[in-house]
Design a protein around this motif. Structure first.
Motif, mmCIF file in Angstrom:
data_model
loop_
_atom_site.group_PDB
_atom_site.id
_atom_site.type_symbol
_atom_site.label_atom_id
_atom_site.label_comp_id
_atom_site.label_asym_id
_atom_site.label_seq_id
_atom_site.Cartn_x
_atom_site.Cartn_y
_atom_site.Cartn_z
ATOM 1 N N GLY A 69 0.796 -1.232 0.000
ATOM 2 C CA GLY A 69 0.000 0.000 0.000
ATOM 3 C C GLY A 69 0.820 1.269 0.000
ATOM 4 O O GLY A 69 0.406 2.290 0.570
ATOM 5 N N GLY A 70 1.993 1.236 -0.612
ATOM 6 C CA GLY A 70 2.928 2.355 -0.571
ATOM 7 C C GLY A 70 2.366 3.673 -1.057
ATOM 8 O O GLY A 70 2.855 4.738 -0.671
ATOM 9 N N ASP A 71 1.360 3.637 -1.895
ATOM 10 C CA ASP A 71 0.757 4.882 -2.398
ATOM 11 C C ASP A 71 -0.032 5.620 -1.323
ATOM 12 O O ASP A 71 -0.333 6.805 -1.475
ATOM 13 C CB ASP A 71 -0.153 4.560 -3.587
ATOM 14 C CG ASP A 71 -1.259 3.604 -3.187
ATOM 15 O OD1 ASP A 71 -2.333 4.070 -2.765
ATOM 16 O OD2 ASP A 71 -1.072 2.378 -3.278
ATOM 17 N N GLY A 72 -0.413 4.924 -0.251
ATOM 18 C CA GLY A 72 -1.099 5.574 0.862
ATOM 19 C C GLY A 72 -2.614 5.632 0.760
ATOM 20 O O GLY A 72 -3.281 6.062 1.705
ATOM 21 N N GLY A 73 -3.184 5.195 -0.340
ATOM 22 C CA GLY A 73 -4.633 5.305 -0.532
ATOM 23 C C GLY A 73 -5.436 4.473 0.454
ATOM 24 O O GLY A 73 -6.509 4.893 0.915
ATOM 25 N N THR A 74 -4.935 3.311 0.789
ATOM 26 C CA THR A 74 -5.634 2.453 1.749
ATOM 27 C C THR A 74 -5.610 3.103 3.134
ATOM 28 O O THR A 74 -6.634 3.164 3.828
ATOM 29 C CB THR A 74 -4.982 1.053 1.765
ATOM 30 O OG1 THR A 74 -5.134 0.481 0.457
ATOM 31 C CG2 THR A 74 -5.610 0.136 2.787
#
Lengths: 281, 281
Positions: B84-89
């Protein structure tokens, strides 16, 4: 050598399929027809450069256009298919032994003849004795018809080119008149994702809901159509696809299906919030 | 000049996006990271050449990974996000005021830092005081943990490259141990349509159902992933996503969502017949 078929899903989004051969390319009086053979999708054909039907995912579309209304109103006996030149919709209809009459009105005979030759997987039931083929304009065919059909399936191209009139207020009004009191209209309803398609989805829904007391939309996964998120419209004079759903009666038909099932019947009407908002705007 | 990003959905199927610019391209110790700006999807990034997240459809994925378990078990307080590196979760999780602790374990710090700089739409809540970032291997992080989390969200890449271990029996077993008695595991579950993805879907499901007493799969429309037909796995020690669904309680949170809603919660578990068969094989 590599040969690739490319379809523009938007001006800046392409979907491309490597093809083994491009074996048919003809201009009918209505549109450009092309047939291809591919590894991933088997045989497929395009109209004016847009993917219509392929051997790999045709079952999704044809299951969903047919079985949702048939499970809502299992006593349907007289059906009109407008468009549907590939024959896949008629094929699914012929699986119901109690259906008495299937009229298919396809403007372009060349599409039907090519599908009978090259795409028998969908066209193989067009010779069923209950089926009558009319090669004429569906818009004109339906004018003046009163309470003749229990179900009308509009299996059309996008609202550009020969399919345009099949998204008009006049046509939907004629469909309303041509249906019996419990009649159902299913129409190709485009897609909510890319703006060009979403606009047509909204326009179609806005018109139908002005004419039919019950007007719903349901979704399915159609990988070769733009975005893969595709819709049908369900409109009826009196039957609601959820409240009037005849689960047991449909299951008693004993039909094997690859996409449709009775859980999905209810599930497919549950739309994402952004789709509901677009339809309500 | 035209610049196009192309992703191979299969060896003979390409998906291409015209890009305005390719403005970031770095190799981390784990993978190749690229960022692009496009007209249709806004900013997007790829890992090892595969689309991960874009501004246009990220809401679909992040709604569905987060709100389905939160509406099944609205009292979740301690959450672990793996990947989940993009942070959306994490962004979606932080919208629940009662969640006390969110640990995010991402192996690749470079992905997180690049998303914080170039994709704030997803990464903008990583500084929430309840969030702790761990830049380490999720496989090792979870080993030995007992009943520490109410929810584990595995927001991973495909099971090739750094994400491979996150589809293993050992990892799912560790997740089971790390969860509380009503704990839920959601994992990225690939897709049923193209054979390469369908194989991984089946492998993942086969393993999880051996470990968790409740193991379901739900679907959504993700236009930029191969075929657009994508799945998450829902596994739990005791809660069933339909029978234990807390519709009113979730609605009382008053969260606005663009994809998820409580009708869709039930609808998304209704899978097409071919998907059910693949999962049961």
């Amino acid at each position: 050598m590599e040969l690739w078929y490319t379809e523009k899903h938007t001006n800046t989004v392409n979907f491309s399929i490597q093809v083994k051969r491009h074996f048919y390319s003809e201009s009918s009086p209505f549109q450009q027809i092309d047939f291809f053979e591919s590894k991933e999708f088997g045989t497929f054909f395009t109209l004016d450069g847009l993917m219509m039907v392929n051997e790999k995912d045709e079952f999704v579309y044809h299951d969903m256009i047919t079985h949702v209304p048939m499970a809502t109103h299992p006593d349907i006996k007289r059906v009109l298919v407008i468009g549907g030149g590939d024959g896949g919709t008629v094929r699914e209809l012929t699986r119901y032994k109690h259906i008495e009459k299937i009229d298919m009105v396809e403007i372009d005979e060349m599409v039907v003849r090519a599908c009978q030759k090259y795409l028998p997987i969908t066209a193989n039931q067009l010779t069923d004795p209950r089926v009558t083929l009319y090669f004429e304009d569906g818009l004109k065919f339906i004018q003046g018809k009163v309470a003749e059909y229990d179900l009308i399936l509009v299996d059309s191209t996008d609202p550009i080119g020969p399919g345009e009139g099949l998204f008009s207020m006049a046509f939907y009004t004629d469909c309303f008149k041509a249906l019996t009191e419990t009649g159902i209209l299913i129409n190709q309803h485009e897609s909510p994702y890319y703006p060009n398609y979403a606009r047509e989805m909204k326009r179609s829904h806005d018109k139908i809901k002005k004419i039919f007391p019950i007007s719903k939309v349901y979704q399915f996964h159609m990988p070769t159509y733009p975005s893969g998120h595709w819709l049908f419209g369900f409109a009826s004079k009196s039957l609601d696809p959820i409240k009037d759903f005849k689960k047991e009666k449909w299951e008693a038909f004993g039909l094997e299906t690859k996409y449709y099932n009775t859980d999905l019947h209810t599930g497919c009407f549950a739309l994402p919030t952004f789709v509901k908002k677009l339809l309500e705007e």
